[in-house]
Design an enzyme around this catalytic site. Structure first.
Site, PDB file in Angstrom:
ATOM      1  N   TYR A   7     -31.295 -26.256  74.461  1.00  0.00           N
ATOM      2  CA  TYR A   7     -29.982 -25.614  74.296  1.00  0.00           C
ATOM      3  C   TYR A   7     -29.234 -25.532  75.627  1.00  0.00           C
ATOM      4  O   TYR A   7     -28.046 -25.849  75.706  1.00  0.00           O
ATOM      5  CB  TYR A   7     -30.196 -24.227  73.699  1.00  0.00           C
ATOM      6  CG  TYR A   7     -28.936 -23.453  73.390  1.00  0.00           C
ATOM      7  CD1 TYR A   7     -28.148 -23.798  72.288  1.00  0.00           C
ATOM      8  CD2 TYR A   7     -28.562 -22.361  74.160  1.00  0.00           C
ATOM      9  CE1 TYR A   7     -27.005 -23.071  71.983  1.00  0.00           C
ATOM     10  CE2 TYR A   7     -27.421 -21.630  73.861  1.00  0.00           C
ATOM     11  CZ  TYR A   7     -26.639 -21.990  72.772  1.00  0.00           C
ATOM     12  OH  TYR A   7     -25.512 -21.264  72.477  1.00  0.00           O
ATOM     13  N   LYS A  62     -25.696 -27.464  76.301  1.00  0.00           N
ATOM     14  CA  LYS A  62     -24.496 -26.708  76.645  1.00  0.00           C
ATOM     15  C   LYS A  62     -23.994 -27.037  78.052  1.00  0.00           C
ATOM     16  O   LYS A  62     -22.790 -26.959  78.323  1.00  0.00           O
ATOM     17  CB  LYS A  62     -24.754 -25.211  76.495  1.00  0.00           C
ATOM     18  CG  LYS A  62     -24.918 -24.756  75.047  1.00  0.00           C
ATOM     19  CD  LYS A  62     -23.711 -25.134  74.197  1.00  0.00           C
ATOM     20  CE  LYS A  62     -23.709 -24.424  72.849  1.00  0.00           C
ATOM     21  NZ  LYS A  62     -22.547 -24.848  72.017  1.00  0.00           N
TER      22      LYS A  62
END
Length: 274
Positions: free
Chosen positions: A165, A169
């Site tokens: 993640y 991002k």
């Protein structure tokens, strides 16, 4: 008159949670909305909610990671509203584990959703954006369009158990800055918001109780330890996590005419300096 009257906004992952709050916020200022969700029921419920409030809205149901989704999404906007003014790449989920236990499926699943899907959507939007910009130029019209990508403070600071993640991002930030340089000539502002802890069904779920959500047949662990939530509130200068409505407000700021000379920027929406 609303600040977004007549604008066409596409928002992924907008059947519920932060995405729904973004759609409602943009609609409240006059935008027409293309709603997306993985599941038909929340997508259609949000469309009906918007229509009851007087907003023109339509759904494009499906997994943003599917190879054919981007073209369908853009086509839905063009077929129904003849153009695109705002794209918000919001859809996402977390699939956490420490590096030694993280599988290739977890790694690619998160990168595909958070990074590859926005790339495909923006690539599919290019010919529409270019044609609109050229038409505006021929008419002598100055019209700025907006892309808002959703990042995370996990990209800025890292987060244990979220290598997939955090990496995805962080990639969103690079994508945002690169595209801002490519699409400036079309009068498109490309910015990102990096959310900290925002209280949603996924973050509020009790991880200790083994909370999961089902994504295309897979039960994905979600939620935070209640003690972790308390610890976060104690450390945060504002003393709490954010709401979906507050998250939506930050996205809205980047969709307004007041942001016409802001591009390639990332703003943390976390209740604290990063």
């Amino acid at each position: 008159m609303g600040t977004l009257d007549g604008k066409v906004a596409l928002v992924t992952g907008s059947g519920r949670g932060i995405g729904q709050a973004i759609a409602l916020k943009l609609a409240s200022h006059g935008a027409r909305i293309v709603i997306n969700d993985l599941d038909a029921d929340p997508a259609n419920e949000t469309v009906e909610l918007l229509r009851k409030q007087g907003t023109d809205a339509v759904a494009c149901v499906g997994n943003v990671s599917a190879p054919d989704f981007a073209e369908r999404f853009i086509k839905t906007a063009v077929d129904n509203y003849k153009g695109i003014d705002i794209i918000v790449n919001n859809a996402g989920f977390t699939w956490d584990d420490v590096v030694q236990r993280m599988t290739d499926e977890q790694w690619y699943g998160i990168l595909d959703c958070h990074l590859t899907a926005p790339f495909r959507i923006l690539r599919a939007a290019y010919p529409v954006i270019k044609a609109q910009a050229m038409a505006d130029q021929e008419k002598g019209i100055e019209n700025y369009r907006k892309v808002v990508n959703i990042s995370s403070t996990s990209a800025l600071n890292g987060n244990a158990g979220q290598m997939n993640y955090s990496s995805a991002k962080a990639g969103v930030i690079g994508m945002t800055r690169a595209l801002s340089r490519e699409w400036g000539r079309f009068k498109v502002n490309v910015n990102a918001v990096a959310f900290g802890l925002i209280h949603t069904r996924m973050t509020n779920a009790d991880a200790k109780a083994g909370a999961t959500i089902n994504i295309e047949g897979k039960d994905i662990r979600v939620g935070l330890n209640p003690e972790l939530l308390k610890s976060h509130a104690a450390r945060n200068p504002l003393g709490r996590g954010g709401t979906p409505e507050e998250a939506a407000g930050a996205v809205y700021l980047f969709c307004t005419p007041e942001s016409n000379y802001i591009t390639g920027q990332v703003v943390a929406v976390a209740g604290s300096p990063q």
